[in-house]
Design an enzyme around this catalytic site. Structure first.
Site, PDB file in Angstrom:
ATOM      1  N   GLU A 103     -20.631  51.840  -9.267  1.00 39.49           N
ATOM      2  CA  GLU A 103     -20.902  50.804 -10.259  1.00 39.49           C
ATOM      3  C   GLU A 103     -19.777  49.787 -10.254  1.00 39.49           C
ATOM      4  OE1 GLU A 103     -23.571  50.463 -11.761  1.00 39.49           O
ATOM      5  OE2 GLU A 103     -24.537  52.410 -12.120  1.00 39.49           O
ATOM      6  N   GLU A 152     -27.990  42.499  -9.233  1.00 38.80           N
ATOM      7  CA  GLU A 152     -26.634  43.010  -9.047  1.00 38.80           C
ATOM      8  C   GLU A 152     -26.007  42.433  -7.785  1.00 38.80           C
ATOM      9  OE1 GLU A 152     -27.901  47.043 -11.457  1.00 38.80           O
ATOM     10  OE2 GLU A 152     -27.343  47.232  -9.367  1.00 38.80           O
ATOM     11  N   HIS A 161     -31.107  46.756  -6.974  1.00 35.61           N
ATOM     12  CA  HIS A 161     -31.373  45.924  -8.152  1.00 35.61           C
ATOM     13  C   HIS A 161     -30.965  44.496  -7.824  1.00 35.61           C
ATOM     14  CE1 HIS A 161     -30.919  49.885 -10.528  1.00 35.61           C
ATOM     15  NE2 HIS A 161     -32.204  49.605 -10.317  1.00 35.61           N
ATOM     16  N   HIS A 221     -23.964  49.419  -6.748  1.00 37.88           N
ATOM     17  CA  HIS A 221     -24.638  48.759  -7.883  1.00 37.88           C
ATOM     18  C   HIS A 221     -23.683  47.849  -8.649  1.00 37.88           C
ATOM     19  CE1 HIS A 221     -28.532  51.028  -8.344  1.00 37.88           C
ATOM     20  NE2 HIS A 221     -27.923  51.767  -7.432  1.00 37.88           N
TER      21      HIS A 221
HETATM   22 ZN   LIG Z   1     -28.162  48.947 -10.477  1.00 35.05          ZN
END
Ligand SMILES: [Zn+2]
Length: 1157
Positions: free
Chosen positions: A998, A819, A816, A913
């Site tokens: 994350e 990010e 992504h 992420h």
């Molecule tokens: Zn992500």
């Protein structure tokens, strides 16, 4: 104290007064005692039945008294019990019976109505029951006949209000002129009958719960009437004794503006200006706080929708996909339903709903949890990936020449700028693409075209043409001017000069930047500005970037110390909303001039406005409008070929004045909430500061908040709500050039440059470091894959054998593009693995690391937030990735298949992420048992064998990584995430430890960093700590013991704690100031229907809470014994001047329900 003088009688008190008659009554009914307890249930039924049949007044009153006493004590459960026993029907029957008589007996009717209001209030079917009993129009009739009697009218109004809980009943009342009857009961400012007036307003509001009634009210012009009434009450209620009335009027307006026509009427009648002005006076008094919230809600709700001032909702950047004729995808036509691995979008709903939805989303099909699906490609296609494992075939001949450690080798090559060993070329991609048949073959792959919207439609430029321009890399005009001044240079006599790129750095046409570098020197570890520039010149972007953002070029060092989360000022959002409403009211200070437009290069802007610029790698800003002198609206560019996913921003701003507060509003954000409401700040980089030796991205901005605004898409195709991120910045220097970003930027070119520096940094005799190309992206940038492991101690069979049997660890990141924190964490991982640290050495000896640090280079380059150039979220493409459209995922998966096929399934897979809605760092993993338990599945899990080792790394990180929180981890498999890397690698490749990591954009709410925002130092540290945690899964503990590293970690592979965490819910409490419009009017404390009804029973209807003027006056009246008189002089409930006969008064008072006049 009583207004009824010496009698001192209340409705409830009746019970005690009539104690003897009650016992007689009960005994007569065969009940030995009647206390307010549950044992009286059958007695209740008898009472209800008696209520409907007993004829005489005395008995009926007695029954009503008992019922009321019964229900007033205790909780709502009693009322609900009574409703189940037919209480509502009994009361309705009694009402109809009593009310239909020619001359209704109000001695009975009033208590009956009061009781009915209380009971009906809790009966969901009261409307239907009333209709069936024929009580609806009867009550309306009673109201009409008693419009001049405040007490009776109030009683009828409460009952009607309660009936309106059913749509059909509300409509029935509306059709029978109920709206008009009740509307006309609402008077101008009065000091009397406040209860009855409030009852009228609330009942009017209840009627407006249906579309038909709202429509009718709007067409009758009642909106302007209500506004007028509000203004009247607001301006005349100087002692603030009628706050409840004013509040009720606002709630009425809230309901009345539920329709488009209602909102239009509100606006056209000047509602916004009226409320804006009245609210300003309310802000001065704390007791008026309760009027501000509904007023603000009303204004925000009614502000007309404004289309975003852009030519198209589609991204300004479009990309012609291979095999398609049109660059314009229709991604924006249908809302993208894909949910979000990192950013739980279920938080659109409230907490409870999201939990329930979340549980529904859990995979409970045991077959899907346990059995891998068929491979997505034939086995023959896997052999091509063998070249990505050079460590398995490398002969390490260079180890024999150990006398020359500095010598470069093919393995850890440190050669030229083009030293990537490109083993996977476009040719291969083409053969694997759709079985070779394809849209994109016929040799056109390399001639794929890129279309830029802001050039004439005919201007299609081949990527290769485009690319040739990118060798001219320069700085933005603002930066050039500033830097020139910093260098003390005169204005440029030959503009071409600074555009000349000196590729070798030795050209006599040296650029200003070069001279700057000479003077200031490069001071960032693992960063080389010239290398960065050389690499950036080869990076292919859709717009053909030719300008570097200074921070990427110059480099960034984490600032010393930690940056605390920003405190939130009370009511900051309200203040911002007021400022936004002022725009609508068009005050003199509104400028509204576009000062930057990505699609309009010739735009002229005023000399004293800020300058914006975003045409550089990872840049994102589409348009900037100067709203006021020091306030700018910013519009972000949606993802390429898409009309959504705005969140990431990165732009240059210049021409500022120091020490002035500039307000910035990003007006087309999409998520419903943001960490910007919880202490997070954007980041700022000042070139002046950098040139003075402080090259830092720093958290900056005050008065941050994030709330829903009244913009809508330009073409109105999608039903989208936009949100505003607003913050205020005070720049330190005038005439500076600064950069603002959502988070610390990390470009594709930065990664490439970093890998090159790393490669040169390692000792090739010890560290096997190799960078290869996994594949080419859609825009023909290379996607690097890095191998890191230890070189064998010697070329002896034993050492080579050890090397070739090391387990694999596969790490990926930045799928992504928005990010960027994931890249900083990966930077920490890469640097640590290449370092001389003992743990790093052990890890290299224990494992082979395969790292794909940027799965979405094209997205990162072009400043997208979520997607690749094909407007797909690549982390939803893992099930069956398209070889042409999602090449990086296709080949990463292919490589994992390959490892699987040669028996080298990775021990650990982790995809890094960033998470925009939560604090801390945490892992998502996969566990069959936890998923089944959490979902409440009936599947018996006792016989299910599952290795609990999937928790080891998370447990270890919880101990060793300060930003990590095990409590935020979970190991649940969701259907909506079935196509993510984590789930596919777990299920299809059988990797037990398959994770999504994350990383917060904001900071931590636990541990030693609690209350601090994370910076690049903490991100990199997390990348290092993740490596540390891998020691806990090594099977080769010999390495650990020999280096005394065993204490670093805890080798408990058998963690039995199976406490599951369901942490997909938003971890933040609802925002202190709601960012959504809530549908309902906020309740005023202590003014519910019950207390209103009760006060109508006990005393005069003037008995308002906090009503100083009144209590004072009432006191006076009491003392002069004029209590009855005051309630008959009302304006709208006027003039029933007949005084009660002594006889009736006596009886009325005895029952505590005095009909006051
Ligand atoms: Zn992500």
């Amino acid at each position: 104290m009583s207004v009824y003088g010496q009698n001192n009688f209340t409705w409830n008190g009746t019970l005690r007064q009539l104690d003897s008659s009650y016992s007689g009554f009960y005994t007569g009914l065969g009940q030995p005692s009647m206390t307010a307890s549950s044992s009286s249930s059958s007695g209740l039924e008898v009472l209800l039945s008696a209520l409907q049949n007993v004829g005489d007044v005395e008995s009926t009153l007695n029954i009503l008294s008992v019922l009321d006493e019964l229900l007033s004590a205790g909780t709502d459960r009693r009322i609900h019990y009574m409703i189940r026993k037919g209480g509502s029907e009994a009361l309705l029957t009694a009402l109809v019976k009593c009310g239909h008589t020619f001359n209704p007996n109000y001695t009975i009717l009033l208590p009956l109505l009061h009781l009915l209001a209380k009971v009906g209030h809790r009966d969901r079917h009261i409307g239907m029951k009333a209709e069936e009993a024929g009580a609806v129009l009867l009550t309306l009739n009673l109201l009409k006949h008693n419009a001049e009697d405040a007490r009776r009218a109030a009683a009828c109004l409460w009952v009607i209000q309660v009936f309106c809980s059913s749509v059909s009943t509300a409509n029935l009342i509306g059709e029978n002129h109920g709206l008009d009857v009740i509307y006309h009961l609402i008077p101008q400012y009065l000091t009397k009958h406040l209860h009855a007036i409030k009852a009228a307003i609330n009942t009017f509001s209840a009627l407006l719960s249906t579309k038909a009634n709202v429509h009718s009210a709007v067409s009758k012009g009642y909106i302007s009437g209500l506004l007028w009434l509000y203004e009247d009450w607001h301006s005349k209620d100087t002692q603030d004794v009628a706050i409840a009335i004013r509040h009720a009027l606002l709630c009425c307006l809230l309901k009345a503006t539920d329709s488009t026509a209602g909102r239009q009427a509100f606006v056209s009648q000047g509602g916004i200006r009226l409320l804006y002005q009245s609210t300003q006076t309310c802000l001065l008094s704390k007791s008026l706080e309760c009027l501000v919230e509904p007023s603000v809600q009303l204004m925000r709700k009614c502000l007309p929708k404004i289309p975003l001032p852009v030519t198209s909702d589609q991204s300004a950047y479009t990309f012609l996909l291979p095999g398609t004729q049109h660059a314009f995808l229709d991604a924006g036509m249908a809302p993208d339903k894909s949910s979000d691995e990192s950013d739980a979008e279920e938080a659109e709903y409230n907490h409870e709903a999201s939990n329930r939805d979340y549980d529904d989303d859990l995979e409970t099909d045991l077959n899907k949890l346990r059995l891998p699906p068929d491979p997505d490609r034939p086995k023959e296609l896997l052999a091509q990936y063998s070249c990505l494992c050079p460590e398995l075939s490398h002969d390490f001949q260079e180890l024999d020449r150990s006398s020359e450690p500095g010598e470069s080798s093919t393995a850890s090559s440190s050669s030229s700028d083009d030293d990537e060993v490109v083993l996977l070329d476009k040719e291969r991609i083409r053969t694997t693409a759709s079985g070779g048949s394809s849209s994109s073959s016929d040799g056109s792959y390399s001639k794929r075209r890129i279309l830029i919207r802001d050039t004439p439609a005919a201007t299609y430029l081949a990527t290769c043409d485009f690319h040739s321009h990118s060798s001219i890399l320069s700085t933005s005009p603002g930066l050039r001017t500033m830097v020139r001044e910093a260098m003390g240079e005169a204005s440029p006599c030959h503009r071409g000069e600074e555009l000349d790129d000196d590729e070798e750095g030795e050209s006599h046409h040296r650029t200003i930047i070069d001279r700057l570098l000479e003077r200031h020197g490069a001071c960032i570890p693992s960063h080389n500005p010239k290398l960065y520039r050389a690499i950036a010149s080869k990076t292919k972007s859709i717009p053909g970037f030719t300008i570097l953002a200074f921070p990427d070029f110059w480099g960034h060092l984490p600032p010393p110390g930690h940056e605390p989360m920003a405190p939130r000022k009370p009511n900051v959002q309200r203040q911002k909303v007021f400022e936004d409403i002022q725009r609508f009211l068009k005050t003199d200070d509104i400028i509204n001039q576009v000062v930057f437009d990505l699609e309009d290069n010739d735009l002229q802007c005023p000399s004293d406005s800020l300058r914006f610029f975003s045409k550089f790698e990872s840049g994102n800003l589409r348009k900037a409008t100067q709203v006021r002198r020091y306030e700018y609206d910013l519009i972000l560019n949606p993802d390429v070929n898409s009309s959504q996913h705005t969140q990431w921003f990165y732009f240059e701003v210049s021409n500022m004045v120091a020490d002035v507060q500039y307000r910035f509003n990003v007006i087309n954000c999409e998520k419903s909430n943001s960490q910007f409401n919880y202490g997070m700040q954007p980041v700022l980089y000042s070139v002046k500061e950098a040139l003075e030796g402080r090259p830092h991205w720093v958290r900056t901005g005050m008065e941050m908040c994030y709330f829903r605004n009244n913009f809508c898409p330009a073409q109105g195709r999608r039903k989208t709500t936009f949100y505003t991120l607003t913050f205020t910045i005070t720049f330190k220097h005038s005439e500076d050039v600064c950069y603002l970003a959502y988070h610390y930027p990390y470009t594709y070119s930065a990664l490439k440059a970093h890998l090159k520096v790393l490669q040169k940094s390692v000792d090739p005799a010890k560290v096997f470091f190799q960078q290869q190309t996994l594949c080419s992206t859609l825009a023909e940038n290379s996607c690097p894959v890095v191998t890191i492991t230890a070189c064998p101690a010697s070329r002896r069979w034993k050492d080579l054998h050890q090397l070739r049997n090391r387990p694999y660890i596969v790490l990926t990141s930045r799928v992504h593009p928005g990010e960027s924190n994931a890249s900083w964490v990966m930077k920490g991982t890469l640097e640590f693995l290449c370092s001389n640290d003992l743990v790093a050495q052990s890890l290299r000896e224990a494992f082979v690391f395969k790292i794909i640090p940027m799965l979405n280079p094209d997205g990162v380059i072009n400043g997208t937030n979520r997607c690749d150039l094909n407007s797909k979220d690549l982390n939803r493409e893992w099930c069956k990735p398209d070889p042409v459209l999602s090449p990086t995922i296709y080949h990463t998966k292919g490589f994992l298949y390959y490892l699987n096929s040669i028996g080298r399934t990775p021990l650990v897979f982790c995809d890094y992420h960033g998470h925009s809605r939560k604090k801390n760092v945490f892992l998502y993993g996969c566990s069959i048992k936890e998923t089944l338990w959490q979902s409440g599945s009936a599947v018996d899990t006792v016989g299910l064998k599952e290795d609990p080792g999937y928790r080891t790394i998370a447990k270890t990180l919880d101990r060793i990584a300060p930003t990590f929180s095990f409590n935020s981890c979970n190991f649940l498999v969701e259907k909506s995430r079935s196509a993510t890397a984590r789930v596919v690698v777990w299920r299809e490749m059988g990797v037990l430890r398959s994770y999504t990591m994350e990383n917060t954009y904001n900071g931590c709410n636990q541990g030693i960093y609690k209350g601090l925002q994370t910076g690049t130092r903490e991100h990199q540290d997390m990348g290092m700590k993740f490596c540390h945690s891998l020691l806990s899964v090594t099977k080769d503990t010999k390495i650990l013991y020999s280096r005394k590293l065993i204490n670093h970690i805890d080798l408990d592979n058998n963690i039995l704690d199976h406490k599951s965490h369901n942490s997909f819910e938003d971890d933040e409490p609802p925002c202190a100031e709601e960012i959504e419009y809530s549908g309902d009017c906020p309740k005023l404390k202590g003014t519910d229907l019950d207390s209103d009804v009760n006060s109508n029973m006990v005393g005069s209807d003037e008995d308002e809470e906090g009503d100083k003027e009144h209590s004072a006056r009432k006191h006076q009246q009491d003392s002069v014994g004029q209590s009855q008189q005051s309630s008959i002089n009302g304006h709208l409930f006027p003039l029933q001047t007949r005084l009660p006969s002594a006889d009736s008064e006596k009886r009325d008072l005895r029952n505590g329900v005095s009909i006051s006049n």
